[in-house]
Design an enzyme around this catalytic site. Structure first.
Site, mmCIF file in Angstrom:
data_model
loop_
_atom_site.group_PDB
_atom_site.id
_atom_site.type_symbol
_atom_site.label_atom_id
_atom_site.label_comp_id
_atom_site.label_asym_id
_atom_site.label_seq_id
_atom_site.Cartn_x
_atom_site.Cartn_y
_atom_site.Cartn_z
ATOM 1 N N ASP A 395 31.958 38.645 65.605
ATOM 2 C CA ASP A 395 33.220 39.327 65.313
ATOM 3 C C ASP A 395 34.379 38.782 66.134
ATOM 4 O OD1 ASP A 395 33.928 41.209 63.382
ATOM 5 O OD2 ASP A 395 34.273 42.760 64.876
ATOM 6 N N ASP A 780 27.325 55.126 65.520
ATOM 7 C CA ASP A 780 25.901 55.391 65.327
ATOM 8 C C ASP A 780 25.639 56.881 65.088
ATOM 9 O OD1 ASP A 780 26.758 55.994 67.846
ATOM 10 O OD2 ASP A 780 25.237 54.832 68.905
#
Length: 1081
Positions: A395, A780
Site C-alpha cells: 500500500d 477487524d
C-alpha cells in the site's frame, strides 16, 4: 496471467495498461512441436483407425485426438474439436449421438445403435468424474457458472474439480442428457477452448484430467463394493468378514465419516465451581454497592461520591467482561481424517484452493527481510502448491518492496524444496536458523547436515542482497526510482500512481531446484489518486479480495500481517478441518488463530503476549458464537466476505435459550425468517448442477432466470453490490473457488487492473456490507461483527504448535501507541451506526456475543473512572480524609467477602484456562497502565474525530530490531504525550504517601491506624504501575526529560493547590477529623 509477463501497471479511469519487462525476461518461448501421434487430451497414442491409418478425429484440422477421447467428447463432452471448434463427424464404428447427420459413407447398421461398449466406457468415466468432483461437497454440489468449459491460457483454474459437471448415471440429470442446461439456441454450441499452439499438459487438461476420471471410476467401484459389504454385515446377505484389503477399505470408509474436529468441553469439576463463584460474587457485589450508596462520608462527600461512581462503573464493566466467559471450550483437530477424506496419497487432492494475503505499507518501518520471511513461510506450507496463492499488498507502492519480493521469489526456489524434503519447522529461515535447539532431532537423512549448512550460507547471501536494497533505498533520487530497463517506477508518487500487478511465481513462473512447481506469488499495489478515499488497510484488503477473485479465486482467504510468519506449516490444514467439515463449514465465516510472539522479554513486562485475552476471553467466546476477528492469523470463507448469509439449519433458526428467556419466544416468526434466509441465500443453495448464467448474460441484463432468482440477479443490483466487473461478478458465484470456465484469459489483466482502480468502489456496497468494513481504524472488529450479525459463527483454533508467530513492540512508547489505535477504533465504532448496543437486532447475533462486542467498544471509557480512582489515594493522604466511613463488624463482612470472591474468581479462571499467575498479574498491571494513558487519550481523540471531524493520524508500529542487545529497545522511552498521565499518577501517589506519613508522625500514635488503609490504597496503585516506574528508572539517560518535567510540574502544582484550597476544611474547630478505617474497593 503468466509469471513471466513482467510488471503490469495501469489505470482503468485513464484507460492505460502498460507492461514492463525485466532484463531477465527472455523472448518468446518456443512452442512444443506436436507430431500428431500423441493425443492432446489424455496423452496416450492416437492409435489407428479400422483402415490401418492414423486415426483422425477431426477432418477439418486433424487435431490429434485418440479414439476413446473422441468417443467421450461425442457422447458426454462438447462434441466439437478442441482446436477448430468444428463438430466431430461420426466415424465408422462409432455409435450415433443426437445431432448426427445421415452420412452414407460412414453409416453402418452394425454399430449405429451399439451403445454397449461406448456407453459402458463413458459411464465409467462419468462415475469417476462424479466421484472426484462431488466427494467433498456431497451435501451441496458445486454451482456451474457457465457451461462447464475448461479454459486454457494464463490463469489456470486452481481447483480443476470445482467446475466439472456431475451429470451421469449417478448424477442428478438424466442418464443420457448432456450437462449443458440453459443453452440458448441462438448461441453457438459450447466448446472446450484450447490453444493449439501450447501443450495442453501445461493447462492441467490433458493426461492428468483423463487419469483422474479413470481413477475416480475405480474409487467409485470400490465404494460400491464397500456398500455391498455393509449390507451383508447388516444381515442382508451372507457372512463376509472384513479381512484383507476389503477390511482396510471398510476401515477407511468409516474414517471418512468421522468428524475432522471436535469440541473439548472444560471439565465440570473446574467449570462448575467457577460459575458458582461468579454468581456468588455478583450477589456480594450487589450488597456491597447497596452499602456504599447508602453510607456516605459527610465530611468528604466529593471523594465518596467519586469513588461510588467509579465502583458502579467497574461493576458494570466486570459484568460485560465476565459473562461472555460463561461457557469456555477447547477444540482439537484431526489432520489424519482430513487427509483420508480430501488428500489421499496417490490421488488428486480434493482440498479447496486458498488465497493468502500479506499486507505491508512502509518498508522502512516494516523491514523487507521480515516480509520476505513471512512470504517464504507461506510458499513452503504443507498444502498442494496448485491450491495456494500468496498476494502481497504494497500500500506504499515502494520499489524496495517490489525488488525484495523479486529476490525472495528466487530464493524460494531453493528454500521451499529444502523445507519439504526435511520437514523442518518453522519455515521462515530467519527464525529457523536462530533456534537454539537440537536441529538434528528426528532427522535421519545423512545429507541433512550438509544441505542445511549450504542452505544457511544461501540465506546469509540472500540477507546481504536484501540489506543492500535497504541501504540503497535510504537515499531517494531526485528524479525518482527507475527500474532495471530504465523505465520510471510507476509508484514514485505514493499518493498518485496507477495500479500495479506482478506475478513472480506460479504457473509457468519457473520451477524449484527439484523441478516442482511453486505456489503463485503475486505483487499488488492498488491505484491511488488525489481526491479518492482509500480507507487504509481495509481498502487494501478489499482490493486484494477482488484481484484474487479475478486471478485465482480461492474459496478461502487467509490474511496475516507482514511480520506474522507461518510457525506451523500445517496451519491451513488446521483451518480446513473446520471449513471443509460438512457439519459446520457452511455456517463458519472464519477460523481465528491466536497471536503468539517472538522477541519478548521473559517476564513480558508490558503484557505484549495478551495471554489472558487469547487463552481466556477467546475460549469463552468460542463457546457462544465464536471469537472476534483480531486482524491477522484468520482464515475467511470468501462467501461470508461477500455479504452472503450462512446456510442455516432448523436448529440454528431456533432462538438462543438466553434470547428466548430475555426476549420471549420467536416461534411465530420462525417460518418467515427461514424463508427470508432461504431467499437471500438462494443463489448458493439452488441446484448447483445448473450453470448460474452465461458470461454474455452479464452484459445483457441477466436474462433467462426464474422469478425468485431474478430478484437478486438483475444487472443493476449486482453491479451496485459488487461493482462493474463481469469477470469478478462471475467469480463471486463460484462457491467452491476456481476461475469461471468461460473466462477469457486475455481479459484478466485488464480486469485485474480495473478491480484495483481507485474509483471501483464508488456507489457499491464495498466497505459497507461487503469485504472489510470501513468506518474505524480497527476494521477487524467491524468486519467480524457484521458477519456474526448475519448469523455466521466463527471458530477459535489453537493447535499445540502455534500456527503463526509475529513480532510485538516491546518498547513502551510503541506499545502504548498500538493500544491507542485499538482504543480509538473502539470509540469510533461506539459513536457509529454499527455500534453493537443498537445495531443488528433483526439478525442472528446471540445475546452473550453482543455483550462481548459491547465490552470491546466501551472499555476505553473505563479509563475516566480508573484514573480518578487511582488519584483518590493521594487525595485521601494529603487531605487526611477517606472514601469510606467508620464501618461496623457486619458491614466489614461484605468488604472481606468481596475481596475473597475477586481472588477466588481469578484463581479458578487460571485453573481452567491454564494461564499462569504471572501472565494474569502482568495483564492487570498493563490494564492500569493503558487505562491511565492510551485509553484516556483515545476517548478524547475519538470524540474530536467523530464529532468535530478532526482526524488523528496513527503511525505504523516499527518492527525493526535493535542491535545493541536482545531487549535493548525495552528500555527506550521515546517522547510521547501518552507517558504524562501515568507518570503524574505515580508522582501524585508518591507525594501523597510522603504527606500521609509526615502527618502521622506529627500527630502521634492514634493517627497510624487510619493511615494503613490509605497507604494500602496508594501502594496498590503504585504496584500496578510498577512496570512503568521500572521503565522510567531503568535507563535514566534514555528517558525524555520533557516527560519528567511535565509530570513533576503537574503533580507539584496540583498537590500545592489542593493543600492551599482544601474543600474539606471544617469551619468548626471542634469537628471530629477521625474518619475511621475501612477497605478501599
Amino acid at each position: 496471467m503468466e509469471a513471466s509477463a513482467g510488471l503490469v501497471a495501469g489505470s482503468y479511469r485513464r484507460n492505460e495498461l502498460v507492461r514492463i519487462r525485466h532484463e531477465s525476461d527472455g523472448g518468446t518461448k518456443p512452442l512444443k512441436n506436436m507430431n500428431g501421434q500423441i493425443c492432446q487430451i489424455c496423452g496416450d497414442d492416437v492409435g489407428l483407425a479400422e483402415t490401418g491409418d492414423v486415426f483422425v478425429a477431426c477432418n477439418e484440422c486433424a487435431f490429434p485426438v485418440c479414439r476413446p477421447c473422441y468417443e467421450y467428447e461425442r457422447k458426454d463432452g462438447t462434441q466439437c474439436c478442441p482446436q477448430c471448434k468444428t463438430r466431430f463427424r461420426r466415424h465408422r464404428g462409432s455409435p450415433r449421438v443426437e445431432g448426427d447427420e445421415d452420412e452414407d459413407d460412414v453409416d453402418d447398421i452394425e454399430n449405429e445403435f451399439n451403445y454397449a461398449q461406448g456407453a459402458n466406457k463413458a459411464r465409467h468415466q462419468r462415475h469417476g468424474e462424479e466421484f472426484s468432483s462431488s466427494s467433498r461437497h456431497e451435501s451441496q454440489p458445486i454451482p456451474l457458472l457457465t457451461h462447464g468449459h475448461t479454459v486454457s491460457g494464463e490463469i489456470r483454474t486452481p481447483d480443476t474439480q470445482s467446475v466439472r459437471t456431475t451429470s451421469g448415471p449417478l448424477g442428478p440429470s438424466d442418464r443420457n442428457a448432456i450437462s449443458s442446461p440453459y443453452i440458448d439456441p441462438r448461441q453457438p454450441v459450447p466448446v472446450r477452448i484450447v490453444d493449439p499452439s501450447k501443450d495442453l499438459n501445461s493447462y492441467g487438461l490433458g493426461n492428468v484430467d483423463w487419469k483422474e476420471r479413470v481413477e475416480g471410476w475405480k474409487l467409485k467401484q470400490e465404494k460400491n463394493m464397500l456398500q455391498m459389504t455393509g449390507k451383508y454385515h447388516e444381515g442382508k446377505g451372507g457372512e463376509i468378514e472384513g479381512t484383507g484389503s476389503n477390511g482396510e477399505e471398510l476401515q477407511m470408509a468409516d474414517d471418512t465419516r468421522l468428524p475432522m474436529s471436535r469440541v473439548v468441553p472444560i471439565p465440570s469439576s473446574r467449570l462448575t465451581p467457577y460459575r458458582v463463584v461468579i454468581i456468588l460474587r455478583l450477589i456480594i457485589l450487589c450488597f456491597f454497592l447497596q452499602y456504599r450508596t447508602t453510607h456516605p462520608v459527610k465530611n468528604a462527600y466529593p471523594l465518596w461520591l467519586t469513588s461510588v461512581i467509579c465502583e458502579i462503573w467497574f461493576a458494570f464493566s466486570w459484568l460485560l467482561d465476565q459473562f461472555p466467559k460463561w461457557y469456555p471450550i477447547n477444540r482439537e483437530t484431526y489432520l489424519d481424517r482430513l487427509a483420508i477424506r480430501y488428500d489421499r496419497d496417490g490421488e488428486p487432492s480434493q482440498l479447496v484452493p486458498v488465497d493468502v494475503f500479506v499486507s505491508t505499507v512502509d518498508p522502512l518501518k516494516e523491514p523487507p527481510l521480515v516480509t520476505a520471511n513471512t512470504v517464504l513461510s507461506i510458499l513452503s506450507v504443507d498444502y498442494p502448491v496448485d491450491k495456494v496463492a500468496c498476494y502481497v499488498s504494497d500500500d506504499g507502492s515502494a520499489m524496495l518492496t517490489f525488488e525484495s519480493l523479486s529476490e525472495t521469489a528466487e530464493f524460494a526456489k531453493k528454500w521451499v524444496p529444502f523445507c519439504k524434503k526435511f520437514n523442518i519447522e518453522p519455515r521462515a529461515p530467519e527464525f529457523y536458523f536462530a533456534q537454539k535447539i537440537d536441529y538434528l532431532k528426528d532427522k535421519i537423512q545423512p545429507s541433512f547436515v550438509k544441505e542445511r549448512r549450504a542452505m544457511k550460507r544461501e540465506y546469509e547471501e540472500f540477507k546481504v542482497r536484501i540489506n543492500a536494497l535497504v541501504a540503497k533505498a535510504q537515499k531517494i533520487p531526485e528524479e525518482g526510482w527507475t527500474m532495471q530497463d530504465g523505465t520510471p517506477w510507476p509508484g514514485n508518487n505514493t499518493r498518485d500512481h496507477p495500479g500495479m500487478i506482478q506475478v513472480f511465481l506460479g504457473h509457468s513462473g519457473g520451477l524449484d531446484t527439484d523441478g516442482n512447481e511453486l505456489p503463485r506469488l503475486i505483487y499488488v499495489s492498488r491505484e491511488k489518486r488525489p481526491g479518492f478515499q482509500h480507507h487504509k488497510k481495509a481498502g487494501a484488503m478489499n482490493a486484494l479480495i477482488r484481484v484474487s477473485a479475478v486471478l485465482t479465486n480461492g474459496a478461502y482467504l487467509l490474511n496475516v500481517d507482514c511480520d506474522h510468519y507461518f510457525n506451523n506449516s500445517k496451519a491451513i490444514k488446521e483451518a480446513m478441518c473446520f471449513m471443509m467439515d460438512p457439519a459446520i463449514g457452511k455456517k463458519c465465516c472464519y477460523v481465528q488463530f491466536p497471536q503468539r510472539f517472538d522477541g519478548i522479554d521473559l517476564h513480558d513486562r508490558y503484557a505484549n503476549r495478551n495471554i489472558v485475552f487469547f487463552d481466556i476471553n477467546m475460549k469463552g467466546l468460542d463457546g457462544i458464537q465464536g471469537p472476534v476477528y483480531v486482524g491477522t492469523g484468520c482464515c475467511f470463507n470468501r462467501q461470508a466476505l461477500y455479504g452472503y448469509d450462512p446456510v442455516l439449519t432448523e436448529e440454528d433458526l431456533e432462538p438462543n435459550i438466553i434470547v428466548k428467556s430475555c426476549c420471549g419466544s420467536r416461534k411465530k416468526g420462525k417460518s418467515s425468517k427461514k424463508y427470508n434466509y432461504e431467499k437471500r441465500r438462494g443463489i448458493n443453495r439452488s441446484d448447483s448442477n445448473a450453470p448460474l448464467f452465461n458470461m454474455e448474460d452479464i452484459d445483457e441484463g441477466f436474462e433467462g432466470y426464474d422469478d425468485e432468482r431474478s430478484i437478486l440477479m438483475s444487472q443493476r443490483s449486482v453491479e451496485k453490490r459488487f461493482g462493474q466487473s463481469p469477470v469478478f461478478i462471475a467469480a463471486t458465484f463460484m462457491e467452491q473457488g476456481g476461475i469461471p470456465p468461460t473466462t477469457n484469459p486475455a481479459t484478466l489483466l485488464k480486469e485485474a487492473i480495473h478491480v484495483i482502480s481507485c474509483g471501483y468502489e464508488d456507489k457499491t456496497e464495498w466497505g459497507k456490507e461487503i469485504g472489510w468494513i470501513y468506518g474505524s481504524v480497527t476494521e477487524d472488529i467491524l468486519t467480524g461483527f457484521k458477519m456474526h450479525a448475519r448469523g455466521w459463527i466463527s471458530i477459535y483454533c489453537n493447535p499445540p504448535r502455534p500456527a503463526f508467530k509475529g513480532s510485538a513492540p516491546i518498547n513502551l512508547s510503541d506499545r502504548l501507541n498500538q493500544v491507542l489505535r485499538w482504543a480509538l477504533g473502539s470509540i469510533e465504532i461506539l459513536l457509529s451506526r454499527h455500534c453493537p448496543i443498537w445495531y443488528g437486532y433483526h439478525g442472528r447475533l446471540r445475546l452473550l456475543e453482543r455483550i462481548a462486542y459491547i465490552n470491546t467498544i466501551v472499555y476505553p471509557i473505563t479509563s475516566i473512572p480508573l484514573i480518578a480512582y487511582c488519584i483518590l489515594p493521594a487525595f485521601c493522604l494529603i487531605t487526611d480524609r477517606f472514601i469510606i466511613p467508620e464501618i461496623s463488624n457486619y458491614a466489614s463482612i461484605w468488604f472481606i467477602l468481596l475481596f475473597i470472591s475477586i481472588a477466588v474468581t481469578g484463581i479458578l479462571e487460571l485453573r481452567w484456562s491454564g494461564v499462569s499467575i504471572e501472565d494474569w498479574w502482568r495483564n492487570e498491571q498493563f490494564w492500569v497502565i493503558g487505562g491511565t494513558s492510551a485509553h484516556l487519550f483515545a476517548v478524547f481523540q475519538g470524540l474530536l474525530k467523530v464529532l468535530a471531524g478532526i482526524d488523528t493520524n496513527f503511525t505504523v508500529t516499527s518492527k525493526a530490531t535493535d542491535e545493541d542487545g536482545d531487549f535493548a529497545e525495552l528500555y527506550i522511552f521515546k517522547w510521547t504525550a501518552l507517558l504524562i498521565p501515568p507518570t503524574t499518577v505515580l508522582l501524585v501517589n508518591l507525594i501523597g504517601i510522603v504527606a500521609g506519613v509526615s502527618y502521622a508522625v506529627n500527630s502521634g500514635y492514634q493517627s497510624w491506624g487510619p493511615l494503613f488503609g490509605k497507604l494500602f490504597f496508594a501502594l496498590w496503585v503504585i504496584a500496578h504501575l510498577y512496570p512503568f516506574l521500572k521503565g522510567l528508572l531503568g535507563r535514566q539517560n534514555r528517558t525524555p526529560t520533557i516527560v519528567i518535567v511535565w509530570s513533576v510540574l503537574l503533580a507539584s502544582i496540583f498537590s500545592l493547590l489542593w493543600v492551599r484550597i482544601n474543600p474539606f476544611v471544617d469551619a468548626n474547630p471542634n469537628a471530629n477529623n477521625f474518619n475511621g478505617k475501612g477497605g478501599v474497593f
